[in-house]
Design a protein around this motif. Structure first.
Motif, mmCIF file in Angstrom:
data_model
loop_
_atom_site.group_PDB
_atom_site.id
_atom_site.type_symbol
_atom_site.label_atom_id
_atom_site.label_comp_id
_atom_site.label_asym_id
_atom_site.label_seq_id
_atom_site.Cartn_x
_atom_site.Cartn_y
_atom_site.Cartn_z
ATOM 1 N N ILE A 182 5.378 3.060 -11.774
ATOM 2 C CA ILE A 182 5.336 2.172 -10.608
ATOM 3 C C ILE A 182 6.551 2.394 -9.726
ATOM 4 O O ILE A 182 6.437 2.514 -8.497
ATOM 5 N N SER A 183 7.727 2.448 -10.341
ATOM 6 C CA SER A 183 8.964 2.611 -9.566
ATOM 7 C C SER A 183 8.968 3.906 -8.775
ATOM 8 O O SER A 183 9.427 3.949 -7.625
ATOM 9 N N SER A 184 8.446 4.975 -9.364
ATOM 10 C CA SER A 184 8.418 6.261 -8.654
ATOM 11 C C SER A 184 7.500 6.200 -7.444
ATOM 12 O O SER A 184 7.796 6.766 -6.388
ATOM 13 N N CYS A 185 6.381 5.498 -7.595
ATOM 14 C CA CYS A 185 5.425 5.400 -6.493
ATOM 15 C C CYS A 185 5.999 4.557 -5.343
ATOM 16 O O CYS A 185 5.859 4.908 -4.165
ATOM 17 N N LEU A 186 6.651 3.463 -5.687
ATOM 18 C CA LEU A 186 7.251 2.610 -4.660
ATOM 19 C C LEU A 186 8.444 3.306 -4.006
ATOM 20 O O LEU A 186 8.743 3.073 -2.833
ATOM 21 N N TRP A 187 9.108 4.190 -4.748
ATOM 22 C CA TRP A 187 10.244 4.929 -4.199
ATOM 23 C C TRP A 187 9.780 5.991 -3.208
ATOM 24 O O TRP A 187 10.326 6.108 -2.112
ATOM 25 N N ILE A 188 8.750 6.754 -3.580
ATOM 26 C CA ILE A 188 8.283 7.820 -2.689
ATOM 27 C C ILE A 188 7.670 7.238 -1.428
ATOM 28 O O ILE A 188 7.735 7.832 -0.348
ATOM 29 N N GLU A 189 7.089 6.049 -1.536
ATOM 30 C CA GLU A 189 6.489 5.393 -0.368
ATOM 31 C C GLU A 189 7.521 5.163 0.734
ATOM 32 O O GLU A 189 7.217 5.263 1.924
ATOM 33 N N LYS A 190 8.766 4.890 0.346
ATOM 34 C CA LYS A 190 9.827 4.633 1.319
ATOM 35 C C LYS A 190 10.247 5.907 2.050
ATOM 36 O O LYS A 190 10.838 5.834 3.138
ATOM 37 N N HIS A 191 9.953 7.078 1.481
ATOM 38 C CA HIS A 191 10.407 8.338 2.065
ATOM 39 C C HIS A 191 9.331 9.050 2.882
ATOM 40 O O HIS A 191 9.611 10.049 3.534
ATOM 41 N N LEU A 192 8.119 8.543 2.832
ATOM 42 C CA LEU A 192 7.023 9.188 3.546
ATOM 43 C C LEU A 192 6.682 8.410 4.811
ATOM 44 O O LEU A 192 6.500 7.193 4.774
ATOM 45 N N ASP A 193 6.565 9.134 5.914
ATOM 46 C CA ASP A 193 6.236 8.529 7.207
ATOM 47 C C ASP A 193 4.713 8.503 7.342
ATOM 48 O O ASP A 193 4.115 9.306 8.047
ATOM 49 N N TYR A 194 4.113 7.539 6.648
ATOM 50 C CA TYR A 194 2.652 7.522 6.530
ATOM 51 C C TYR A 194 1.985 6.427 7.363
ATOM 52 O O TYR A 194 0.756 6.287 7.325
ATOM 53 N N LYS A 195 2.750 5.664 8.110
ATOM 54 C CA LYS A 195 2.184 4.494 8.787
ATOM 55 C C LYS A 195 1.653 4.796 10.186
ATOM 56 O O LYS A 195 1.318 3.879 10.932
ATOM 57 N N ALA A 196 1.588 6.067 10.520
ATOM 58 C CA ALA A 196 0.984 6.460 11.798
ATOM 59 C C ALA A 196 -0.523 6.184 11.757
ATOM 60 O O ALA A 196 -1.129 6.100 10.687
#
Length: 360
Positions: free
Chosen positions: A205-219
């Protein structure tokens, strides 16, 4: 070959993971899980391309990453007990049986991960007993990167999704807490196996929430960042939820005594509304020339519902994962477990050496 489109975007996704992993934003909690994810995808890619004759020469890294690829599940069924015993024995061999030998990562007192996950992922690989695991991961990451570049060049497929720059954020500093295994685990092997599974889930879970912060996916557009995030999240989400359901069904007494009953509403919601769809996404981990592959499936669903990916990510990353993470942290309550002060470690180690010498 129908699967090449998905393979190409997975390879570019691996490149992005390696870029983040090798940056200054290195996180011990997240990187080992994401490194395993890269190995998982690359292993499946090499396997299908070699079987189909696309790769005419064998790739050496294939055998190196094979044991890591099979650590995708947070539960290994009947083998869970053996895995627990093996991991604990490894930590005793490395750090001794007499002093703190388990490591935990905390953020504001809440559990984010443990060194037991690292042992779980890298056991039976050439990378395990390294004095400097970060350096070893960087070395093998470079080898993975070279193989990814070679395969991209070989298959010569166009990248159909735009890729944004990796986001730079201020990393949260984790507190590192050492604990003696006898102060965390018990004499009950079933309970210990459950605790180990919860620790593995927490790291995922922590890894998934961490990578989410680094990806510009909200376009608004469907881009590579969004593709990579739904690719990784759906795999982890399915394995985590199925593991929690298995814990509840297999050992309900510990599910209840550990305070996991608070997760019942999430398990019910998952089973009712998400399980079928997420299983489809998880099973598309494999590549096929006869059936639909991940890229085509997801883009097809977006045609039906433009917010298909956003809705799933909302459920997984904002509704389910943070609540499960907090519940497990409260349940295990690592902050309350006493760590040894240096003087106690010294006394214990001297006592152990004395007992050992007296037996000679």
């Amino acid at each position: 070959m129908k699967y090449l489109n998905t393979i190409n975007h997975d390879l570019h996704g691996i490149k992005k993971l390696l870029m983040i992993s090798n940056s200054n934003n290195y996180s011990s909690v997240a990187i080992h899980s994401l490194f395993r994810d890269s190995c998982l995808m690359l292993y499946e890619i090499i396997k299908v391309l070699e079987n189909q004759g696309v790769l005419r020469e064998s790739i050496a890294i294939y055998k190196k990453i094979e044991p890591i690829r099979h650590k995708v599940k947070s539960s290994q069924g009947k083998n869970n007990r053996n895995i627990f015993e093996k991991i604990i024995q490894k930590h005793i061999e490395l750090f001794g049986d007499d002093i703190d030998n388990l490591g935990f990562y905390l953020e504001d007192g809440e559990l984010r991960g443990s060194t037991l996950f690292v042992t779980y992922v890298f056991d039976e690989t050439p990378f395990f007993n390294s004095i400097n695991p970060k350096e070893e991961i960087l070395k093998i990451s470079e080898e993975i990167g070279r193989n990814v570049a070679t395969i991209i060049s070989t298959i010569q497929q166009p990248l159909l999704l735009p890729s944004n720059k990796v986001l730079s954020i201020n990393e949260v500093k984790h507190e590192y807490k050492d604990v003696w295994h006898k102060r965390f685990f018990t004499e009950d092997i079933e309970l210990n196996t459950c605790l180990m599974r919860l620790l593995i889930i927490q790291n995922e879970i922590s890894s998934c929430l961490w990578i989410e912060k680094h990806l510009d996916y909200k376009a608004t557009e469907f881009n590579l960042d969004k593709y990579l995030l739904i690719r990784l999240s759906s795999i982890k989400f399915y394995q985590i939820m199925e593991s929690l359901i298995d814990i509840k069904d297999r050992i309900p007494q510990y599910y209840s005594s550990l305070g996991l009953s608070n997760l019942d509403k999430f398990l019910s919601s998952y089973t009712r509304d998400l399980r079928k769809e997420v299983k489809v996404l998880r099973d598309l981990l494999h590549y096929s020339d006869e059936q639909i592959n991940f890229f085509e499936y997801v883009t097809g669903e977006i045609v039906k519902d433009n917010n298909y990916v956003e809705k799933l990510l909302q459920k997984i990353l904002l509704e389910f994962f943070p609540s499960i993470q907090l519940n497990i942290s409260d349940s295990l309550d690592i902050s309350s477990i006493e760590s040894m002060v240096n003087l106690e470690k010294i006394r214990r180690r001297i006592s152990s050496k004395f007992k050992k010498n007296s037996k000679v």
